[in-house]
Motif scaffolding. Structure first.
Motif: not given
Length: 366
Positions: A49, A53, A352, A355, A366
């Motif tokens: 992730l 990102r 989360r 994110d 994204k």
């Protein structure tokens, strides 16, 4: 994200509206009801992730004899993460150098460099990363010796193994860390010139001054030693001498941050990490408790005050509130990079959170 081929592996690029480059520190936290294997798989998922990102680097930390942390072997964890990522810098935040022979660390991180060329950071600390008895067991000593004067010598030895440049006549001049530079000097050798970037880590002034004197990048543990942050950063900058590595200081700090769509939910999550830290500090280390366990906990005298004090240094809330808190921290400290960590129970909630932080700063991917 800085390209791994651009030659500047220390200074990142601030993406989106972030005030400085953002990075991630993960401890592979093991929550109540979860296994170490599940925790480590979450670590890999978080690294992917972070890469997607636009976070600059992803570090794991060495801790021992702590049931709630599964990152006791950073080199092993990093090798697995390297196989599941392509671009993000990977490193240790940190390896506790006094626990290990410098040659062993040079070999481990030389191996990581061979797996992921141009992507490896070697963050070094001088604390044991555990209690004294466990540290003595790691070092096969009858008692733990905490002699700060040993650390610069260990660091020098490690650096020479990484560079393979012990002078003639030194007892180790014919010993070579492999993988390493020696493989490029023997007949037929084609070894890359890259080697891990060394960082010094600290929660006080000792490593700050040493990093400055040596012209190395410095990472301060604001997430558990916030009272010392500004003095240590000032000392680092005042002590800094330009080197082949850096022409000016480069400092980052670790910060606990947690975002959720609802501020109350963010607080509910970070309280689990605070209770875990309370138990650790009072000699009762265990798994990270669930939010339900945390809400039902019967606090003893003085314990709630500890938790409230701990939470005062955690940036938590809605994404906008977290962004405001992180911008304020950069303004107060003048740091060049933030390394975000989240010590909480829920794996999905932690993922989360990162994110949401990426979203609020407009990071890519994204």
């Amino acid at each position: 994200m800085a390209d791994v081929q651009d030659g500047d592996f220390i200074r990142g690029t601030a993406e989106g509206s972030a005030p400085v480059p953002l990075s991630v520190l993960d401890l592979a936290t093991v929550g109540s009801g979860r296994t170490a294997g599940q925790a480590l798989r979450t670590t890999v998922e978080l690294a992917r992730l972070a890469e997607r990102r636009g976070f600059h680097r992803f570090w794991v930390a060495e801790h021992h004899s702590m049931p709630g942390i599964a990152s006791s072997s950073p080199a092993v964890v990093l090798a697995h993460i390297a196989a599941h990522t392509d671009r993000i810098r990977l490193g240790s935040g940190g390896v506790m150098l006094p626990n290990h022979a410098p040659l062993l660390i040079a070999e481990q991180f030389g191996t990581l460099e061979a797996f992921a060329p141009g992507r490896i950071d070697l963050g070094l600390g001088r604390a044991p990363g555990t209690d004294g008895a466990t540290a003595a067991a790691l070092r096969r000593a009858d008692r733990l010796r905490e002699d700060a004067d040993d650390f610069p010598q260990q660091l020098s030895e490690l650096t020479r193994f990484l560079d393979d440049d012990f002078p003639d006549g030194h007892p180790y001049s014919r010993i070579h860390a492999v993988p390493g530079p020696i493989q490029g000097r023997v007949p037929g050798g084609v070894q890359r010139a890259d080697r891990p970037s060394i960082w010094l880590l600290g929660s006080s002034g000792f490593s700050a001054r040493l990093a400055g004197v040596l012209g190395l990048p410095f990472s301060f543990a604001h997430h558990f030693s916030s009272a010392n942050t500004v003095p240590a950063l000032d000392l680092y900058r005042e002590s800094f001498r330009p080197s082949e590595i850096l022409d000016r200081p480069y400092a980052k700090i670790g910060v606990q941050a947690f975002a959720a769509a609802d501020a109350a939910e963010a607080l509910r999550q970070v309280r689990t990490g605070a209770l875990s830290m309370l138990r650790l500090r009072t000699g009762r280390p265990g798994l990270i408790p669930s939010p339900e366990e945390t809400e039902a906990y019967d606090y003893r005298t003085g314990e709630r005050e500890f938790v409230d004090s701990w939470l005062a240094n955690v940036v938590h809330g809605t994404p906008d509130e977290v962004a405001e808190g992180l911008r304020g921290l950069v303004k107060r400290t003048g740091v060049d990079e933030l390394m975000i960590t989240s010590n909480a129970h829920g794996a999905d909630a932690r993922l989360r959170s990162f994110d949401l932080i990426a979203d609020v700063f407009g990071l890519p991917g994204k």
